[in-house]
Motif scaffolding. Structure first.
Motif, PDB file in Angstrom:
ATOM      1  N   GLU A 591       0.828  -1.208   0.000  1.00 44.32           N
ATOM      2  CA  GLU A 591       0.000   0.000   0.000  1.00 44.32           C
ATOM      3  C   GLU A 591       0.871   1.270   0.000  1.00 44.32           C
ATOM      4  N   LYS A 592       1.872   1.299   0.866  1.00 39.32           N
ATOM      5  CA  LYS A 592       2.681   2.509   1.015  1.00 39.32           C
ATOM      6  C   LYS A 592       3.503   2.824  -0.230  1.00 39.32           C
ATOM      7  N   ALA A 593       3.926   1.779  -0.941  1.00 34.00           N
ATOM      8  CA  ALA A 593       4.729   2.003  -2.155  1.00 34.00           C
ATOM      9  C   ALA A 593       3.846   2.215  -3.393  1.00 34.00           C
ATOM     10  N   HIS A 594       2.551   2.084  -3.229  1.00 32.76           N
ATOM     11  CA  HIS A 594       1.623   2.118  -4.378  1.00 32.76           C
ATOM     12  C   HIS A 594       2.078   1.112  -5.436  1.00 32.76           C
ATOM     13  N   TRP A 595       2.349  -0.064  -4.957  1.00 29.96           N
ATOM     14  CA  TRP A 595       2.892  -1.162  -5.776  1.00 29.96           C
ATOM     15  C   TRP A 595       2.118  -1.361  -7.077  1.00 29.96           C
ATOM     16  N   GLU A 596       0.804  -1.422  -6.951  1.00 31.42           N
ATOM     17  CA  GLU A 596       0.002  -1.730  -8.145  1.00 31.42           C
ATOM     18  C   GLU A 596       0.182  -0.675  -9.234  1.00 31.42           C
ATOM     19  N   SER A 597       0.312   0.579  -8.821  1.00 32.16           N
ATOM     20  CA  SER A 597       0.389   1.613  -9.861  1.00 32.16           C
ATOM     21  C   SER A 597       1.806   1.839 -10.383  1.00 32.16           C
ATOM     22  N   ILE A 598       2.833   1.364  -9.680  1.00 29.20           N
ATOM     23  CA  ILE A 598       4.194   1.604 -10.179  1.00 29.20           C
ATOM     24  C   ILE A 598       4.910   0.341 -10.656  1.00 29.20           C
ATOM     25  N   LYS A 599       4.316  -0.836 -10.404  1.00 30.93           N
ATOM     26  CA  LYS A 599       5.071  -2.064 -10.657  1.00 30.93           C
ATOM     27  C   LYS A 599       5.379  -2.321 -12.141  1.00 30.93           C
ATOM     28  N   MET A 600       4.587  -1.756 -13.019  1.00 29.42           N
ATOM     29  CA  MET A 600       4.846  -1.974 -14.434  1.00 29.42           C
ATOM     30  C   MET A 600       5.897  -1.004 -14.990  1.00 29.42           C
ATOM     31  N   THR A 601       6.053   0.137 -14.332  1.00 23.57           N
ATOM     32  CA  THR A 601       6.948   1.156 -14.893  1.00 23.57           C
ATOM     33  C   THR A 601       8.315   1.202 -14.223  1.00 23.57           C
ATOM     34  N   LYS A 602       8.388   0.797 -12.967  1.00 25.31           N
ATOM     35  CA  LYS A 602       9.673   0.874 -12.258  1.00 25.31           C
ATOM     36  C   LYS A 602      10.299  -0.506 -12.110  1.00 25.31           C
ATOM     37  N   LYS A 603      11.603  -0.502 -11.848  1.00 30.43           N
ATOM     38  CA  LYS A 603      12.317  -1.761 -11.635  1.00 30.43           C
ATOM     39  C   LYS A 603      12.280  -2.062 -10.144  1.00 30.43           C
ATOM     40  N   LEU A 604      11.286  -2.843  -9.751  1.00 32.63           N
ATOM     41  CA  LEU A 604      11.036  -3.067  -8.332  1.00 32.63           C
ATOM     42  C   LEU A 604      11.384  -4.490  -7.915  1.00 32.63           C
ATOM     43  N   GLY A 605      11.907  -4.600  -6.716  1.00 30.54           N
ATOM     44  CA  GLY A 605      12.124  -5.914  -6.123  1.00 30.54           C
ATOM     45  C   GLY A 605      11.385  -5.991  -4.810  1.00 30.54           C
ATOM     46  N   PHE A 606      10.734  -7.134  -4.588  1.00 29.44           N
ATOM     47  CA  PHE A 606      10.010  -7.323  -3.339  1.00 29.44           C
ATOM     48  C   PHE A 606      10.631  -8.474  -2.567  1.00 29.44           C
ATOM     49  N   SER A 607      10.571  -8.363  -1.238  1.00 33.05           N
ATOM     50  CA  SER A 607      11.068  -9.444  -0.378  1.00 33.05           C
ATOM     51  C   SER A 607      10.499  -9.260   1.013  1.00 33.05           C
ATOM     52  N   ALA A 608      10.307 -10.360   1.731  1.00 34.18           N
ATOM     53  CA  ALA A 608       9.775 -10.278   3.095  1.00 34.18           C
ATOM     54  C   ALA A 608      10.340 -11.424   3.904  1.00 34.18           C
ATOM     55  N   TYR A 609      10.515 -11.195   5.213  1.00 26.76           N
ATOM     56  CA  TYR A 609      11.071 -12.266   6.042  1.00 26.76           C
ATOM     57  C   TYR A 609      10.642 -12.096   7.486  1.00 26.76           C
ATOM     58  N   PHE A 610      10.564 -13.239   8.160  1.00 34.23           N
ATOM     59  CA  PHE A 610      10.274 -13.267   9.593  1.00 34.23           C
ATOM     60  C   PHE A 610      11.528 -13.727  10.324  1.00 34.23           C
ATOM     61  N   CYS A 611      11.952 -12.978  11.313  1.00 34.48           N
ATOM     62  CA  CYS A 611      12.997 -13.454  12.221  1.00 34.48           C
ATOM     63  C   CYS A 611      12.960 -12.615  13.486  1.00 34.48           C
ATOM     64  N   HIS A 612      13.555 -13.137  14.562  1.00 31.89           N
ATOM     65  CA  HIS A 612      13.608 -12.432  15.841  1.00 31.89           C
ATOM     66  C   HIS A 612      12.221 -11.962  16.289  1.00 31.89           C
ATOM     67  N   ASP A 613      11.242 -12.809  16.027  1.00 29.67           N
ATOM     68  CA  ASP A 613       9.848 -12.573  16.425  1.00 29.67           C
ATOM     69  C   ASP A 613       9.218 -11.357  15.748  1.00 29.67           C
ATOM     70  N   SER A 614       9.859 -10.814  14.730  1.00 32.20           N
ATOM     71  CA  SER A 614       9.317  -9.657  14.017  1.00 32.20           C
ATOM     72  C   SER A 614       9.207  -9.964  12.520  1.00 32.20           C
ATOM     73  N   TYR A 615       8.491  -9.095  11.841  1.00 30.49           N
ATOM     74  CA  TYR A 615       8.195  -9.299  10.423  1.00 30.49           C
ATOM     75  C   TYR A 615       8.623  -8.060   9.645  1.00 30.49           C
TER      76      TYR A 615
END
Lengths: 743, 151
Positions: A591-615
């Motif tokens: 939501e904050k990156a406006h992913w849907e509206s910029i994903k086709m035009t910008k060179k974006l990389g996404f990643s997510a991880y859980f560790c140390h009890d946080s996300y």
């Protein structure tokens, strides 16, 4: 308000000269370190420590028990106490507590656990002190305690109009029995927690006041340095030109020291690369540096050996092979071993059948090199050891474990050893392994003088204890509808395995297999910011990007569908993460990156991880100009529960992102015949100002859950966000770190 | 050994050291001024940055014999009480994490602003690239420099 019983970890006492002190023990809340249960907890902890002190003249001091290495606990831990105590944070004095194993437990940095584990005890300490002050006031004014209110360090009785500051009641409060129950504030009533407070040491930092171990100056102090073998696989034999070098200006002594005795059973943090090294002692740093350059030492090859270690209660036997190891050989061994079956750590469903019926199978292997920690403050420690006592001071992450090792080495009881903790010029795991503290103590003992041991940058970078080199193989099966039906991970390392078998996507896939292996080596390794996660996140989150692509799905939606599966109908047991919380950070960053509206035009990389009890989840936007990645922006979403000090937490996330980008792009330690190929910042590339992202936006999930790790969770997912964005920009997948070698 | 009279933070300091001794160690070991930090010993990290007649230099690689009459300013002497605009901006932006490299960062930033009172992002990147921060506080440093430029 919730009511909490005090159990047995709080105790009050009077201060000489008036006032009182309330102590606390962390024992009751002491869970575990990493995945290992802690055995043999040091003491019973029925006594108090000096946690909150209020003098009769109203000086309020809060001791910060944990070492400060840039993670901000010296500010955030007292904030929690101050909140419940109800004092003005700007008016209290915060002091670094000395190592005190009698009164504190878990007085160390590691695993992003400082706040996570001490949240409740810190609140109780503040609330209990406040309650005792209220009771003292009630007694003195002869009114019911319930009618006593507090505000910013002042006690009030509304009906009589009486008021007193905490100092006025402090001496009387020391006579009040510690209450059996105290009320904690409701979260919406927080005034300090959740409001940014500046780093309490910053005024000293910007004016160059002595804060760090390396700044220690004591009358009569001598400077010591170490000459260690130039290659892994070598050990000390003899000094060739001791007499000549001893005559150099300012040089006092040259002698070999043995860090651990042969019969000592090493524990978790006793990793030592070279057990016998040569010490040079002299009047000044520059003079000792010259002698160090001039000293010629004969080294000899080590024999292979085994050592028994007690890893926080778990006994293991480590095999250390002989030989001068090469990076080429490390890579070849990992490449061969990764193709063979390994030790199964988790198995759900019928993986092999699922792969047989799969429509699509994706298989990839990821590799990462050894990394050096490169704390900006090189390793150092001050020691003054006499027959009667040992006084030490300096930066270290695990003082209570190190103290035990030192006690064993000197044959001196713990009560005769005093370790003062200075601010750390970076830790990142390296300062958990304090062989240099023992070296400093042995040198001081030998020369019978106070000594400051200093490592040069070259010593710091080449004496070992690196992040392991790793490899991870992944295999994913998709069915005809592009659903992920099976997932296989096999990971290993030299000499440590990086695998976390119970993390995402475990729990979200019907057929799941996790295996691991290790390869022996005489290169020493240890914890490195977000241990093992730093590699597994990089590999797994790059791989999932590729799987999502093969499935023809948006990479975020692909993961959200898996998380939804893990929530609705979890597979297997022991899944470490909570799918709902995990999904929230994905949704927030999207939501904050406006992913849907910029994903086709910008060179974006996404990643997510859980560790140390946080996300944590990142979206990274870059472009590649003349083969150089230019990172325009990183959006980051984190769920670490209640955020104690928001701007400091933001700083940690920004720093974690920059640090991880540097390691992903440039970090590597390679070896030629046992010799580290990099020894200073001219040949070990660190990320610099011009290579940092132009912008970083950090967002926290707002909730009222107990705080969890913040020093590390933002770090691991960065690597894959970068790799996935680089793929968008170059069309090339990045399987091997550091990425700049393949750009 | 040789005797030197050095002008440091406006005061004259007399010392007797080997001519090859870098200013870093003169400050830290001989004058008990530990604000200037040791990072690499080869002018690659910037932790030891001081000003020599107002210009940023790496004191780990500056032998005492090369200083002559030039005035040295260290972090301890940048301002009377931490009131230099760069120091104030560092506090406002809560820049530091471990804080070890920050004295060097501040000394570089102060020298940059002296030469270039209104630097662009690119100017800051170029000038500050000699100063490493392993904690990764580069974005805050940049913001703080821009804020200090406005003071």
């Amino acid at each position: 308000m919730k009511t909490h019983s005090r159990r047995s970890f709080l105790k009050a006492s009077a201060l000489s000269g008036g006032g009182f002190m309330l102590g606390i023990s962390f024992l009751s809340n002491f869970k575990s370190f990493g995945n290992e249960p802690i055995a043999n907890l040091p003491l019973g902890f029925n006594e108090l420590n000096g946690f909150v002190k209020i003098t009769a003249d109203n000086v309020i001091k809060i001791m910060s028990p944990n070492p400060e290495g840039g993670q901000g606990v010296k500010t955030s831990m007292p904030m929690i106490v101050a909140e419940e105590l109800d004092v003005d944070f700007s008016k209290i004095i915060i002091e670094q507590a000395d190592l005190d194993t009698k009164h504190f437990t878990r007085q160390f940095i590691g695993g992003s656990q400082a706040i996570h584990l001490s949240w409740q005890p810190l609140r109780l300490a503040g609330a209990t002190a406040r309650q005792m002050l209220r009771e003292a006031a009630a007694k003195q004014w002869n009114v019911p305690v319930d009618e006593i209110s507090t505000q910013s360090g002042v006690l009030y009785h509304k009906n009589s109009g009486k008021s007193a500051n905490y100092g006025d009641m402090a001496t009387a409060a020391a006579q009040i029995p510690v209450p059996k129950e105290v009320k904690l504030k409701s979260i919406p009533d927080f005034k300090i927690i959740g409001k940014s407070q500046g780093n309490v040491d910053l005024a000293k930092i910007v004016t160059g006041k002595p804060l760090f171990g390396i700044d220690t100056q004591v009358k009569g102090m001598q400077i010591a340095m170490i000459v260690h073998p130039p290659a892994f696989g070598l050990k000390f034999k003899s000094i060739q030109n001791e007499v000549a070098v001893s005559k150099m200006k300012g040089i006092k002594a040259i002698f070999p020291i043995k860090i651990f005795n042969e019969d000592y059973e090493k524990t978790f943090f006793d990793t030592t690369t070279f057990n016998e090294v040569v010490a040079i002692v002299g009047n000044s740093t520059w003079e000792v540096m010259q002698a160090k350059k001039a000293l010629k030492v004969t080294w000899q090859p080590i024999e292979s050996y085994t050592q028994n270690r007690n890893m926080l209660g778990r006994k293991i036997v480590e095999k250390i092979p002989a030989g001068l190891e090469d990076t080429i050989e490390h890579k070849a061994k990992l490449a061969e071993r990764i193709t063979q079956p390994a030790t199964v750590r988790r198995k759900d469903g019928d993986v092999e059948t699922a792969f047989k019926i799969a429509t699509k199978i994706i298989e990839r292997t990821f590799n990462a090199p050894f990394l050096a920690h490169n704390c900006m403050e090189p390793m150092n420690f001050f020691a003054h050891v006499t027959d009667e006592k040992a006084e030490l001071s300096g930066p270290l992450q695990k003082p209570e474990f190190t103290e035990q090792a030192l006690s064993a080495r000197l044959g001196m009881p713990l009560e005769k050893i005093d370790i003062k903790m200075t601010r750390l010029g970076g830790g990142f795991g390296r300062r958990s392994y304090a062989h240099w503290l023992i070296e400093a103590a042995l040198i001081s003992q030998k020369v019978k003088a106070p000594v400051k041991l200093l490592y040069t940058r070259e010593d710091d970078m080449t004496a070992g204890i690196y992040r392991s080199t790793y490899s991870a193989y992944f295999r994913a099966a998709l069915d005809a509808d592009n659903n992920l039906i099976a997932f296989h991970v096999k990971a290993g390392g030299t000499p440590e395995s990086p695998l976390y078998p119970n993390r995402f996507p475990a729990g979200a896939v019907d057929h799941y297999l996790a295996e691991d292996f290790t390869i022996d080596s005489n290169i020493t390794v240890g914890s490195y910011r977000a241990p093992r996660s730093n590699f597994m996140a990089a590999a797994e989150q790059s791989f999932l990007d590729e799987v999502a692509e093969a499935a023809g799905k948006d990479p975020i939606d692909f993961r959200l569908a898996l998380l939804n599966r893990a929530k609705e109908k979890p597979v297997g047991k022991n899944n470490e993460y909570e799918p709902e919380r995990f999904a929230k950070v994905l949704e927030l960053v999207k939501e904050k990156a406006h992913w849907e509206s910029i994903k086709m035009t910008k060179k974006l990389g996404f990643s997510a991880y859980f560790c140390h009890d946080s996300y944590a989840a990142h979206i990274l936007d870059l472009e590649v100009k003349d083969g150089t990645p230019v990172i325009n922006k990183v959006w980051c979403a984190i769920d670490c529960g209640i955020v104690i000090n928001p701007d400091a937490a933001k700083n940690m996330a920004e720093g974690g992102i920059v640090d991880a980008l540097g390691a992903a792009l440039y970090g590597k330690m390679t070896f030629t015949k046992g010799v580290p190929d990099a020894n200073n910042f001219h040949n070990y590339r660190m990320i610099r100002h011009n290579e940092a992202p132009k912008q970083i936006e950090v967002h926290f999930v707002k909730n009222t859950l107990d705080p969890s790790g913040m020093g590390e969770p933002a770090y691991p997912p960065v690597y894959a966000a970068l790799a996935n964005a680089l793929y968008k920009a170059t069309g090339k997948r990045f399987y091997n770190q550091p990425f700049s070698d393949n750009l | 050994m040789a005797k030197y009279s050095l002008k440091i933070n406006g005061k004259t300091q007399l010392i007797d050291v080997d001519p090859s001794t870098p200013i870093l160690w003169v400050l830290r070991d001989h004058l008990n001024m530990p604000g200037t930090k040791f990072g690499c010993g080869m002018a690659m990290c910037g932790a030891c940055t001081v000003h020599l007649d107002g210009t940023a230099v790496r004191s780990c690689s500056l032998p005492v014999s090369a200083v002559g009459k030039q005035a040295i300013t260290t972090i301890e002497g940048l301002s009377a009480n931490g009131t230099h605009p760069v120091q104030k901006a560092w506090l406002e932006h809560d820049v530091a994490q471990c804080g070890y490299c920050q004295a060097g960062q501040i000394m570089s930033a102060a020298a940059l602003l002296k030469d270039n009172p209104n630097p662009s992002d690119e100017d800051i990147d170029n000038y500050m690239s000699g100063n490493i921060c392993r904690c990764g506080t580069y974005l805050r440093i940049k913001e703080a420099i821009k804020a200090a430029a406005k003071k």
